[in-house]
Write a protein that holds these residues in place. Structure first.
Motif, PDB file in Angstrom:
ATOM      1  N   VAL A  13       0.840  -1.204   0.000  1.00 27.92           N
ATOM      2  CA  VAL A  13       0.000   0.000   0.000  1.00 27.92           C
ATOM      3  C   VAL A  13       0.868   1.244   0.000  1.00 27.92           C
ATOM      4  N   MET A  14       1.910   1.197   0.848  1.00 26.57           N
ATOM      5  CA  MET A  14       2.801   2.344   0.950  1.00 26.57           C
ATOM      6  C   MET A  14       3.516   2.586  -0.382  1.00 26.57           C
ATOM      7  N   ALA A  15       3.972   1.501  -1.010  1.00 30.52           N
ATOM      8  CA  ALA A  15       4.685   1.636  -2.275  1.00 30.52           C
ATOM      9  C   ALA A  15       3.758   2.189  -3.348  1.00 30.52           C
ATOM     10  N   GLY A  16       2.500   1.752  -3.334  1.00 33.08           N
ATOM     11  CA  GLY A  16       1.548   2.245  -4.324  1.00 33.08           C
ATOM     12  C   GLY A  16       1.357   3.738  -4.202  1.00 33.08           C
ATOM     13  N   GLU A  17       1.253   4.192  -2.967  1.00 39.00           N
ATOM     14  CA  GLU A  17       1.065   5.627  -2.758  1.00 39.00           C
ATOM     15  C   GLU A  17       2.298   6.401  -3.215  1.00 39.00           C
ATOM     16  N   ALA A  18       3.476   5.853  -2.887  1.00 42.51           N
ATOM     17  CA  ALA A  18       4.709   6.537  -3.280  1.00 42.51           C
ATOM     18  C   ALA A  18       4.823   6.596  -4.803  1.00 42.51           C
ATOM     19  N   LYS A  19       4.403   5.514  -5.445  1.00 42.98           N
ATOM     20  CA  LYS A  19       4.474   5.464  -6.908  1.00 42.98           C
ATOM     21  C   LYS A  19       3.589   6.541  -7.525  1.00 42.98           C
ATOM     22  N   ARG A  20       2.416   6.728  -6.939  1.00 40.59           N
ATOM     23  CA  ARG A  20       1.514   7.737  -7.492  1.00 40.59           C
ATOM     24  C   ARG A  20       2.042   9.150  -7.274  1.00 40.59           C
ATOM     25  N   SER A  21       2.676   9.368  -6.114  1.00 43.40           N
ATOM     26  CA  SER A  21       3.095  10.747  -5.847  1.00 43.40           C
ATOM     27  C   SER A  21       4.468  11.058  -6.449  1.00 43.40           C
ATOM     28  N   ARG A  22       5.322  10.049  -6.600  1.00 40.82           N
ATOM     29  CA  ARG A  22       6.657  10.333  -7.143  1.00 40.82           C
ATOM     30  C   ARG A  22       6.951   9.381  -8.282  1.00 40.82           C
ATOM     31  N   SER A  23       6.374   9.660  -9.436  1.00 41.84           N
ATOM     32  CA  SER A  23       6.517   8.715 -10.538  1.00 41.84           C
ATOM     33  C   SER A  23       7.895   8.814 -11.190  1.00 41.84           C
TER      34      SER A  23
ATOM     35  N   ALA B 153      13.423   1.264  -6.422  1.00 39.19           N
ATOM     36  CA  ALA B 153      13.769   2.194  -5.345  1.00 39.19           C
ATOM     37  C   ALA B 153      12.541   2.489  -4.496  1.00 39.19           C
ATOM     38  N   ILE B 154      11.392   2.637  -5.156  1.00 40.71           N
ATOM     39  CA  ILE B 154      10.163   2.912  -4.419  1.00 40.71           C
ATOM     40  C   ILE B 154       9.839   1.748  -3.492  1.00 40.71           C
ATOM     41  N   LEU B 155      10.016   0.531  -4.013  1.00 40.68           N
ATOM     42  CA  LEU B 155       9.665  -0.639  -3.218  1.00 40.68           C
ATOM     43  C   LEU B 155      10.595  -0.784  -2.015  1.00 40.68           C
ATOM     44  N   ILE B 156      11.880  -0.582  -2.260  1.00 38.36           N
ATOM     45  CA  ILE B 156      12.824  -0.700  -1.141  1.00 38.36           C
ATOM     46  C   ILE B 156      12.547   0.390  -0.110  1.00 38.36           C
ATOM     47  N   GLY B 157      12.277   1.597  -0.610  1.00 38.82           N
ATOM     48  CA  GLY B 157      11.961   2.688   0.307  1.00 38.82           C
ATOM     49  C   GLY B 157      10.739   2.373   1.147  1.00 38.82           C
ATOM     50  N   ALA B 158       9.720   1.788   0.530  1.00 41.01           N
ATOM     51  CA  ALA B 158       8.501   1.466   1.270  1.00 41.01           C
ATOM     52  C   ALA B 158       8.784   0.398   2.306  1.00 41.01           C
ATOM     53  N   MET B 159       9.635  -0.587   1.932  1.00 44.10           N
ATOM     54  CA  MET B 159       9.969  -1.635   2.903  1.00 44.10           C
ATOM     55  C   MET B 159      10.669  -1.037   4.107  1.00 44.10           C
ATOM     56  N   ARG B 160      11.554  -0.085   3.831  1.00 41.64           N
ATOM     57  CA  ARG B 160      12.265   0.552   4.931  1.00 41.64           C
ATOM     58  C   ARG B 160      11.305   1.381   5.789  1.00 41.64           C
ATOM     59  N   ASP B 161      10.487   2.217   5.122  1.00 46.44           N
ATOM     60  CA  ASP B 161       9.627   3.112   5.886  1.00 46.44           C
ATOM     61  C   ASP B 161       8.576   2.366   6.681  1.00 46.44           C
ATOM     62  N   ALA B 162       8.140   1.213   6.157  1.00 51.54           N
ATOM     63  CA  ALA B 162       7.101   0.481   6.878  1.00 51.54           C
ATOM     64  C   ALA B 162       7.673  -0.201   8.107  1.00 51.54           C
ATOM     65  N   ASN B 163       8.973  -0.463   8.112  1.00 48.94           N
ATOM     66  CA  ASN B 163       9.535  -1.232   9.211  1.00 48.94           C
ATOM     67  C   ASN B 163      10.237  -0.390  10.259  1.00 48.94           C
ATOM     68  N   LEU B 164      10.856   0.717   9.842  1.00 51.00           N
ATOM     69  CA  LEU B 164      11.631   1.501  10.801  1.00 51.00           C
ATOM     70  C   LEU B 164      10.865   1.874  12.064  1.00 51.00           C
ATOM     71  N   PRO B 165       9.582   2.281  11.972  1.00 51.12           N
ATOM     72  CA  PRO B 165       8.923   2.753  13.192  1.00 51.12           C
ATOM     73  C   PRO B 165       8.931   1.756  14.332  1.00 51.12           C
TER      74      PRO B 165
ATOM     75  N   MET C  29      15.152   9.667   1.343  1.00 50.68           N
ATOM     76  CA  MET C  29      14.158   9.678   2.415  1.00 50.68           C
ATOM     77  C   MET C  29      12.939  10.462   1.933  1.00 50.68           C
ATOM     78  N   LYS C  30      11.780  10.072   2.429  1.00 53.09           N
ATOM     79  CA  LYS C  30      10.562  10.794   2.077  1.00 53.09           C
ATOM     80  C   LYS C  30      10.585  12.170   2.720  1.00 53.09           C
ATOM     81  N   GLU C  31       9.961  13.130   2.059  1.00 56.59           N
ATOM     82  CA  GLU C  31       9.947  14.471   2.631  1.00 56.59           C
ATOM     83  C   GLU C  31       8.567  14.810   3.176  1.00 56.59           C
ATOM     84  N   HIS C  32       8.579  15.468   4.280  1.00 53.28           N
ATOM     85  CA  HIS C  32       7.310  15.873   4.899  1.00 53.28           C
ATOM     86  C   HIS C  32       7.437  17.311   5.369  1.00 53.28           C
TER      87      HIS C  32
END
Ligand SMILES: Nc1ncnc2c1ncn2[C@@H]1O[C@H](COP(=O)(O)OP(=O)(O)OP(=O)(O)O)[C@@H](O)[C@H]1O
Ligand SMILES: [Mg+2]
Length: 316
Positions: free
Chosen positions: A27-37, A43-55, A80-83
């Motif tokens: 789900v996270m990767a899908g959202e990232a794909k839509r916002s940062r095509s 890279a998106i998938l690895i980033g999502a794996m990292r972001d979903a687990n770090l917390p 890293m994702k920007e907020h």
């Protein structure tokens, strides 16, 4: 990655590397794909794996996890994702509330926000005094402020929290029960809160917060809620279908007695007291007492404040 993580990281009750965890990554990767095509898909998938687990990792496991990611994907550099907007909101909320802007603490608030995007139920896990309550309150006030300031991002909506302590009442009082003498149905605390909330037709978000220890009894009833069908089943056969604007937030010390079925259903944000330390607490405390002192100098303070000033000054 998940296999290596489950083998090499420390054993914690709140670590879960099952299929539901994989789904939240997707789900996270899908959202990232839509916002940062512009980014490549891996890279998106690895980033999502990292972001979903770090917390959810303990401090000691973070370097291990990062090393595993580097070993498996040596050539990819994942930004890293920007907020920016959210971080500005968090800073403002912290200042307004006389709290210190600790980077690790603000990072946890961002992680809570991210986890809320992909999970219906989220647990803030950590020892007492780690700032769990402060984290969700800060996020709440930041989101309210951003909405008020007219943010374009539709993820920022007004947030209402409904806090209850599940262990202070019996199971019957929590979910409702049939009175044995009169055979009448009596509504429970959690079920009446949820019934109220689903009446709200606006875009506002509602977080039902269970602030108290988890035990196998009351949390098992939540399993159907935390599933994809989001339905609370009561013992009188009633089913309450919850809305997607709602979130279940649990604030617990540990998950010693929670079943794996529950753990795999929720997103977990681990809050270590070491990230906060005692200094922010001290600074906020000093600030709280130094401000009235200024009034006192102007001559409109009361004698009690003057007494506190004597207490504080040697420390500061
Ligand atoms: N960033 C911060 N700056 C200053 N003080 C803070 C900050 N974060 C938290 N605190 C203070 O730390 C204290 C503990 O925080 P909090 O009540 O959120 O912890 P908790 O993890 O919810 O504890 P419990 O498990 O007992 O509910 C509070 O008094 C809060 O004001
Ligand atoms: Mg608390």
């Amino acid at each position: 990655l998940y296999k290596l993580s489950s083998e090499q990281l420390s054993q914690q009750r709140h670590y879960d590397f099952g299929l539901r965890a994989v789904k939240s990554v997707l789900v996270m990767a899908g959202e990232a794909k839509r916002s940062r095509s512009d980014l490549p898909e891996d890279a998106i998938l690895i980033g999502a794996m990292r972001d979903a687990n770090l917390p959810k990792y303990l401090d000691d496991d973070l370097p291990l996890f990062n090393a595993i990611v580097r070993d498996l994907f040596p050539r990819s550099e994942i930004p890293m994702k920007e907020h920016k907007e959210l971080e500005a909101g968090i800073s403002m909320a912290l200042r307004k509330d006389n709290k210190q802007e600790i980077p690790a603490f603000m990072n946890k608030v961002v992680q809570l926000f991210e986890t809320f995007q992909v999970r219906f139920g989220v647990m803030l896990v950590g020892p007492p005094g780690g700032g769990k309550s402060t984290i969700y309150r800060t996020l709440q006030s930041a989101m309210n402020d951003l909405k008020e300031a007219g943010s374009q991002d539709e993820r920022f909506q007004r947030v209402h929290t409904h806090v209850l302590n599940p262990k202070s009442v019996t199971m019957g009082e929590l979910y409702g029960e049939v009175n044995k003498l009169t055979q009448e149905w009596k509504n429970g605390l959690a079920s009446s809160i949820m019934r109220e909330v689903i009446k709200d037709a606006s875009e506002d978000k509602h977080w039902v917060t269970f602030d108290g220890p988890v035990d196998a009894l009351w949390i098992e009833n939540m399993n159907t809620v935390l599933d994809d069908n989001m339905t609370l089943c009561l013992s009188n056969g009633e089913r309450i279908k919850l809305k997607s604007e709602m979130r279940m937030l649990f604030e617990v010390q540990d998950l010693e007695v929670a079943s794996p079925a529950t753990v795999s259903r929720v997103g977990i944000v681990f809050v270590a007291p070491s990230q906060l330390g005692y200094l922010p607490y001290l600074h906020s405390w000093i600030l709280r007492y130094t401000e009235p002192t200024k009034d006192e100098k102007k001559g409109d303070g009361d004698p009690l404040v003057a007494e506190k000033e004597v207490l504080v000054l040697p420390d500061s």
